[in-house]
Design a protein around this motif. Structure first.
Motif, PDB file in Angstrom:
ATOM      1  N   VAL A 196     118.271  97.059  13.819  1.00 21.31           N
ATOM      2  CA  VAL A 196     117.799  96.088  14.806  1.00 21.31           C
ATOM      3  C   VAL A 196     116.745  96.752  15.694  1.00 21.31           C
TER       4      VAL A 196
ATOM      5  N   ASP B 158     115.742  95.525   9.898  1.00 22.92           N
ATOM      6  CA  ASP B 158     116.116  94.285   9.216  1.00 22.92           C
ATOM      7  C   ASP B 158     115.684  93.081  10.038  1.00 22.92           C
ATOM      8  N   VAL B 159     115.840  93.199  11.333  1.00 19.06           N
ATOM      9  CA  VAL B 159     115.464  92.112  12.222  1.00 19.06           C
ATOM     10  C   VAL B 159     115.072  92.708  13.572  1.00 19.06           C
TER      11      VAL B 159
ATOM     12  N   LEU C 276     109.752  87.017  16.593  1.00 19.91           N
ATOM     13  CA  LEU C 276     110.950  87.366  15.838  1.00 19.91           C
ATOM     14  C   LEU C 276     110.484  87.797  14.462  1.00 19.91           C
TER      15      LEU C 276
ATOM     16  N   ARG D   9     111.467  89.847  10.563  1.00 16.08           N
ATOM     17  CA  ARG D   9     112.442  90.385   9.614  1.00 16.08           C
ATOM     18  C   ARG D   9     111.706  91.212   8.586  1.00 16.08           C
ATOM     19  N   ASP D  10     112.221  92.411   8.318  1.00 16.91           N
ATOM     20  CA  ASP D  10     111.612  93.312   7.326  1.00 16.91           C
ATOM     21  C   ASP D  10     110.125  93.502   7.583  1.00 16.91           C
TER      22      ASP D  10
ATOM     23  N   LEU E  12     117.769  87.102  18.133  1.00 11.31           N
ATOM     24  CA  LEU E  12     117.971  88.416  17.524  1.00 11.31           C
ATOM     25  C   LEU E  12     119.444  88.684  17.256  1.00 11.31           C
TER      26      LEU E  12
ATOM     27  N   GLU F 101     120.745  86.577  14.329  1.00 13.19           N
ATOM     28  CA  GLU F 101     120.266  87.076  13.036  1.00 13.19           C
ATOM     29  C   GLU F 101     121.004  88.359  12.652  1.00 13.19           C
ATOM     30  N   ALA F 102     121.178  89.271  13.612  1.00 17.17           N
ATOM     31  CA  ALA F 102     121.843  90.537  13.326  1.00 17.17           C
ATOM     32  C   ALA F 102     123.289  90.323  12.903  1.00 17.17           C
TER      33      ALA F 102
END
Length: 369
Positions: A306, A323-324, A336, A338-339, A355, A358-359
């Motif tokens: 994160v 990852d996020v 926001l 991701r990757d 966040l 998503e995590a």
């Protein structure tokens, strides 16, 4: 896992090969993962309060929890505690060998003895006999501040060599009694002495080592001292289980221990947070945001990287391996991602919740079944 999470970092020293023992269902030594320990701060005689703290430590990621057993009232509470504990327990015994016998009878999964203050060999022999009958491991806990008088006189002062000599003396005694379910700790409040003692020991013996800098201090000072000493040893492949000793809530001990192991690539799972140190480009108060995110994700089980970034310069670019992550921008808008790829522009006040959600989702998908 490297500094950016998905690359290759510098290799640590090869893990020292040690004998494996078991504390309850937790293997210690050999090729087992390095176990995290902490110690309760409640009055052990208060079984309800002690169990509540054990559960909190287990939830934070402790593999083993140690309890002080200073008197018969504490010993009397152990059967109730053992019956309900979610993790294996070690009884911390000083001065009175009868408390060790009571702890073993209660079903404790390990015993920690300080050879400098437990008394005559015949008393230790009784404890070893009871431990052998139950195959409960004994930790020989050597502290620089409580070495046997003759060893201190021989060396003139507590030294790393004196600590190893004390450990060897009691290892030989247990071996003479036919018992080798042994774990050893050599701790001092001095980082250099702790490192040297464990190095010396690891050259001579293959028993598993429990690492710690004793009486390390408050949350900040103790974290720094412990990370310095234990980081050196773990980096050299020395150590099978660790405790970060802090004058703080013991849950913080577990959190720091897990962070240390994760940063060295020695433990995986849970959330790892990357956050920028902030600068004049940052338009929000980043410190409380990062602290809240870290706290809210502290008990996740599945591995997730994160990132919390203060501006679009650092995120997602500097946190592309996360990852996020989120990156705050100007005019109340942020990203926001991701990757390393932007997935949404959002109002700044919505970023933290997005966040965390998503995590939690990613971690849940990766959590051990």
């Amino acid at each position: 896992m490297g500094a950016y999470g998905k690359g290759e970092g510098a290799a640590l020293g090869e893990r020292r090969k040690t004998r494996q023992i078991r504390v309850g269902n937790v293997p210690i030594g050999g090729d087992a993962p390095i176990a995290v320990q902490s110690m309760t701060t409640t009055q052990t005689a208060d079984a309800a309060a002690t169990l509540a703290q054990i559960r909190a430590l287990a939830e934070a990621g402790a593999d083993v929890v140690r309890l002080a057993v200073p008197d018969q009232d504490a010993a009397a509470a152990l059967p109730e505690i053992v019956k309900a504990t979610p993790v294996p327990l070690v009884a911390d015994i000083h001065f009175d060998y009868r408390l060790a016998l009571a702890a073993l009878k209660a079903g404790m999964h390990g015993i920690r003895l300080n050879p400098g203050n437990i008394g005559a060999r015949e008393r230790v022999r009784e404890v070893v006999k009871a431990a052998r009958e139950r195959m409960v491991p004994v930790r020989i806990g050597v502290n620089a501040g409580s070495l046997e008088k003759d060893i201190v006189e021989k060396h003139g002062w507590p030294t790393a060599a004196g600590m190893v000599e004390s450990a060897e003396r009691h290892i030989r005694f247990l071996e003479d009694e036919g018992y080798r379910e042994i774990k050893v700790s050599l701790k001092a409040h001095d980082v250099a002495m702790t490192v040297q003692a464990n190095r010396l020991f690891s050259r001579q013996f293959d028993y598993p080592l429990h690492l710690g800098v004793t009486e390390a201090g408050t949350l900040l000072a103790g974290t720094v001292k412990s990370a310095a000493g234990l980081g050196i040893l773990l980096g050299e492949g020395i150590g099978d289980t660790i405790r970060i000793s802090l004058t703080a809530d013991p849950v913080e001990e577990v959190r720091v221990a897990r962070m240390l192991l994760t940063s060295l690539g020695l433990k995986f799972g849970g959330a790892t947070l990357t956050s920028c140190p902030t600068c004049g480009r940052c338009s929000v108060d980043m410190i409380p945001v990062a602290e809240r995110v870290e706290r809210r994700l502290a008990t996740l089980k599945g591995e997730v990287q994160v990132a919390v970034m203060g501006c679009e310069v650092n995120g997602p670019g500097e946190a592309a391996a996360a990852d996020v992550g989120i990156a705050y921008g100007h005019n109340g808008v942020g990203l926001l991602f991701r990757d390393g790829k932007i997935v949404k522009r959002m109002k700044a006040e919505e970023l933290e919740e997005a966040l965390v959600a998503e995590a939690i989702q990613i971690s849940g998908q990766r959590a051990p079944k």
